[in-house]
Design an enzyme around this catalytic site. Structure first.
Site, PDB file in Angstrom:
ATOM      1  N   ASP A 105      -2.356  -0.195  14.927  1.00 22.01           N
ATOM      2  CA  ASP A 105      -2.330   0.948  14.019  1.00 22.01           C
ATOM      3  C   ASP A 105      -2.856   0.505  12.662  1.00 22.01           C
ATOM      4  O   ASP A 105      -2.388  -0.482  12.094  1.00 22.01           O
ATOM      5  CB  ASP A 105      -0.901   1.479  13.879  1.00 22.01           C
ATOM      6  CG  ASP A 105      -0.850   3.001  13.839  1.00 22.01           C
ATOM      7  OD1 ASP A 105      -1.653   3.575  13.089  1.00 22.01           O
ATOM      8  OD2 ASP A 105      -0.023   3.586  14.553  1.00 22.01           O
ATOM      9  N   ASP A 214      -4.713   5.755  10.949  1.00 18.79           N
ATOM     10  CA  ASP A 214      -3.789   6.764  10.453  1.00 18.79           C
ATOM     11  C   ASP A 214      -4.438   7.631   9.376  1.00 18.79           C
ATOM     12  O   ASP A 214      -5.043   7.103   8.438  1.00 18.79           O
ATOM     13  CB  ASP A 214      -2.552   6.043   9.897  1.00 18.79           C
ATOM     14  CG  ASP A 214      -1.438   6.977   9.527  1.00 18.79           C
ATOM     15  OD1 ASP A 214      -0.823   7.560  10.432  1.00 18.79           O
ATOM     16  OD2 ASP A 214      -1.171   7.121   8.311  1.00 18.79           O
ATOM     17  N   GLU A 273      -6.944   9.404  13.412  1.00 22.23           N
ATOM     18  CA  GLU A 273      -6.032  10.541  13.278  1.00 22.23           C
ATOM     19  C   GLU A 273      -6.537  11.395  12.124  1.00 22.23           C
ATOM     20  O   GLU A 273      -6.713  10.911  11.006  1.00 22.23           O
ATOM     21  CB  GLU A 273      -4.614  10.052  12.993  1.00 22.23           C
ATOM     22  CG  GLU A 273      -3.618  11.210  12.883  1.00 22.23           C
ATOM     23  CD  GLU A 273      -2.327  10.818  12.201  1.00 22.23           C
ATOM     24  OE1 GLU A 273      -1.279  11.357  12.582  1.00 22.23           O
ATOM     25  OE2 GLU A 273      -2.359   9.974  11.266  1.00 22.23           O
ATOM     26  N   HIS A 346       4.484   9.778  18.138  1.00 20.15           N
ATOM     27  CA  HIS A 346       5.623   9.437  17.286  1.00 20.15           C
ATOM     28  C   HIS A 346       5.899  10.471  16.203  1.00 20.15           C
ATOM     29  O   HIS A 346       6.960  10.435  15.576  1.00 20.15           O
ATOM     30  CB  HIS A 346       5.387   8.070  16.641  1.00 20.15           C
ATOM     31  CG  HIS A 346       4.227   8.067  15.685  1.00 20.15           C
ATOM     32  ND1 HIS A 346       2.919   8.174  16.097  1.00 20.15           N
ATOM     33  CD2 HIS A 346       4.183   7.993  14.332  1.00 20.15           C
ATOM     34  CE1 HIS A 346       2.127   8.161  15.052  1.00 20.15           C
ATOM     35  NE2 HIS A 346       2.857   8.053  13.967  1.00 20.15           N
ATOM     36  N   ASP A 347       4.955  11.384  15.976  1.00 20.03           N
ATOM     37  CA  ASP A 347       5.114  12.422  14.953  1.00 20.03           C
ATOM     38  C   ASP A 347       5.423  13.798  15.530  1.00 20.03           C
ATOM     39  O   ASP A 347       5.603  14.754  14.766  1.00 20.03           O
ATOM     40  CB  ASP A 347       3.840  12.538  14.111  1.00 20.03           C
ATOM     41  CG  ASP A 347       3.680  11.413  13.111  1.00 20.03           C
ATOM     42  OD1 ASP A 347       4.706  10.823  12.723  1.00 20.03           O
ATOM     43  OD2 ASP A 347       2.536  11.118  12.732  1.00 20.03           O
TER      44      ASP A 347
END
Length: 577
Positions: A105, A214, A273, A346-347
């Site tokens: 990440d 991210d 993302e 995860h979100d």
């Protein structure tokens, strides 16, 4: 087994499946209640048996954990909570030894306010050597610094409140689109970009196989940082038009590709993302000729069930809206770009609770349907930890059960506005990120086999019925259904390369589409009943004699007209063309 390496003309990730690991909640090896790298190593056989090709590891870098590790204080080390660099190297070797790849990440829109870069930027004041590594601005003209309304602009933070925090020592504000402990880096500064590129090369030299980036489309902000429109009843302006896919973002990503990925001896995976990205922008980001990214995560389909007040303003989802959204991305990126496919991460809350039916009667069947529909689309599927077990949203009883900063800030803000407590909690229960972060359910023992200590967040009590040990022993489980889907992606060219055509776009219960691959002369038909009642369907011409590839309902009827899909039944057929 994971898929084989693709030919030079075809990226290996076209027929790959990615599994996301949220390390804090995956497996704890030392009993401190927090997952760690040794825990991941001990559970790799589960992932190898599942058949996934790539592991995406959420952040394991040193962090104060204001946002559970997405606030990084050192990009080139491992947080002691998770282990050491030696543990990471052992994990990487173990992953590669099983024929899988590992993606890190990359969080570079912002750092932690405890990163040494920010310490130099803050402590050196306006004339310091790293001051312009972050976004600093004086108070709004004519306003008293540090008072409400004196912020440099009116943008709101994604985590509630203003997007600016006043630093009394230096007399200026710094920008943070997320938590106040996550100051935004200034990508206008070439030194920042060079430092990020060097860090990325350091991890690639260590052996990682790519990066999930991210909120990477937020790194370019509009010149002047203009105010945003304040929605009716809102406290802050919407700055998103000024930082989502900003004016230099394509330039920055093309530069990153040149400096980090171009000419690398291994074909690496990059996925960005991108909240708020459009189909048209995504087609540019993922066009191989432009050399920016391989694929993006878009958020359109996970915003369809929210009202004007945002993600916690929960509204019923219309299947026609979901189909239209996903189909638009299928066709919009069908020519040159590439899709990433996901229901949850995860979100996001758990897929079976949000898009399916997590009641005992339909939980497994709807989880299998969701898996089938997603994996039969064109793109690279992402499986979030526990999704392969049909893990569901947690029964959070009170505010004390929540841990996530976004949920806690939202509760504080809404409470101050006088919103009813139960109304606030209902939104948190349905959409809060903690739903995805309860510990992985390995077995029926205390704490689900996740830890021998006290878990950092409570285990879902349904782990006594829903767990990996039980599902691996049951050939008809959700876990084994995922195994079959992943194996099909590795073996069926039409699933990977076929064109996509949506059928019955106006039907509110039937999700149907075809995948046609001219090169192999194969066509696939997918029918899915998104509901708890029987659904008669008219079969398209010529499909009665087709071969059944997927039929997850026990004793499925012969595929003849007329055909009735039972509740939450999905069916995949194949024929030669």
């Amino acid at each position: 087994m994971p898929g084989t390496e693709a030919s030079p003309a075809r990226p290996w990730w076209n027929d790959a499946v990615v599994y996301q690991i949220y390390p804090r909640s995956f497996a704890d090896s030392d009993g401190d209640g927090i997952g760690d790298l040794q825990g991941v190593i001990r559970r790799l056989d589960h992932l190898a048996e599942l058949g996934v090709d790539v592991l995406w590891l959420s952040p394991v870098y040193p962090s104060p954990h204001d946002d559970n590790g997405y606030d990084i204080s050192d990009y080139q080390d491992i947080d002691p909570l998770f282990g050491t660099l030696a543990d990471f190297d052992q994990l990487l070797d173990a992953v590669h030894g099983r024929g899988m790849k590992l993606v890190m990440d990359l969080v570079v829109n912002h750092t932690s306010d405890e990163h040494s870069w920010f310490a130099e930027s803050r402590d050196g004041g306006p004339g310091g050597s790293k001051r312009d590594w972050y976004v600093w601005r004086p108070a709004r003209e004519g306003r008293e610094p540090g008072t409400p309304g004196a912020e440099p602009n009116n943008w709101g933070s994604f985590f509630s409140g203003p997007a600016w925090t006043y630093d009394r020592a230096s007399g200026e504000y710094y920008l943070h689109l997320f938590s106040r402990k996550q100051p935004d880096l200034n990508w206008e500064n070439p030194a920042v970009r060079r430092a990020v590129h060097a860090m990325m090369r350091w991890w690639l030299d260590r052996g990682v196989d790519g990066f999930r980036m991210d909120v990477i489309n937020l790194i370019s902000k509009a010149p002047g940082l203009p105010d945003g429109l304040v929605p009716a009843g809102g406290a802050h302006g919407d700055g998103s038009p000024h930082f989502i896919c900003g004016p230099r973002v394509h330039e920055y990503l093309a530069e990153m590709h040149r400096e980090v990925f171009a000419g690398h001896p291994r074909r690496l995976l990059t996925v960005g993302e991108m909240p708020g990205v459009t189909v048209e922008e995504a087609a540019l980001f993922t066009d191989p000729a432009r050399r920016e990214l391989d694929m993006v995560f878009q958020f359109e389909h996970v915003g369809l069930d929210q009202g004007p007040e945002g993600k916690f303003d929960v509204r019923p989802l219309k299947l026609t809206d979901l189909k239209a959204s996903l189909a638009r991305w299928q066709t919009g990126l069908g020519a040159t770009g590439w899709n990433s496919l996901y229901w949850n991460n995860h979100d996001q809350p758990r897929a079976v609770s949000r898009f399916g039916d997590d009641s005992p009667a339909h939980r497994d069947r709807s989880a299998k349907l969701l898996a089938t529909v997603l994996h039969l689309h064109r793109g690279t599927p992402y499986v979030y930890q526990g999704e392969e077990l049909a893990m569901a949203n947690a029964p959070f009883a009170a505010l004390d059960d929540f841990r996530d900063i976004e949920s806690l800030n939202h509760h504080r803000e809404q409470s101050a506005l006088g919103v009813d407590e139960e109304e606030i909690l209902a939104g948190l229960r349905a959409r809060g990120r903690d739903n995805a972060r309860t510990p992985m359910q390995w077995d029926a023992t205390r704490h689900a086999g996740f830890t021998t200590g006290t878990p950092w967040i409570a285990v879902n009590p349904d782990h006594t019925r829903v767990n990996a040990e039980a599902q691996r022993a049951d050939p008809d489980s959700v876990f084994h259904h995922y195994r079959r889907l992943i194996a099909l992606r590795h073996s069926e060219p039409a699933l990977v390369h076929g064109d996509f055509q949506l059928l019955h776009p106006d039907h509110e219960q039937l999700y149907a589409f075809t995948r046609h691959d001219a090169a192999s002369g194969t066509e696939l038909l997918v029918l899915a009943n998104f509901g708890g009642t029987d659904l008669p369907v008219d079969l398209p011409d010529g499909w009665e004699r087709s071969e059944t590839l997927i039929a997850h309902v026990p004793d499925a009827a012969p595929f003849t007209a007329p055909y009735t899909l039972r509740p939450w039944e999905a069916r995949v057929q194949r024929r030669a063309t």
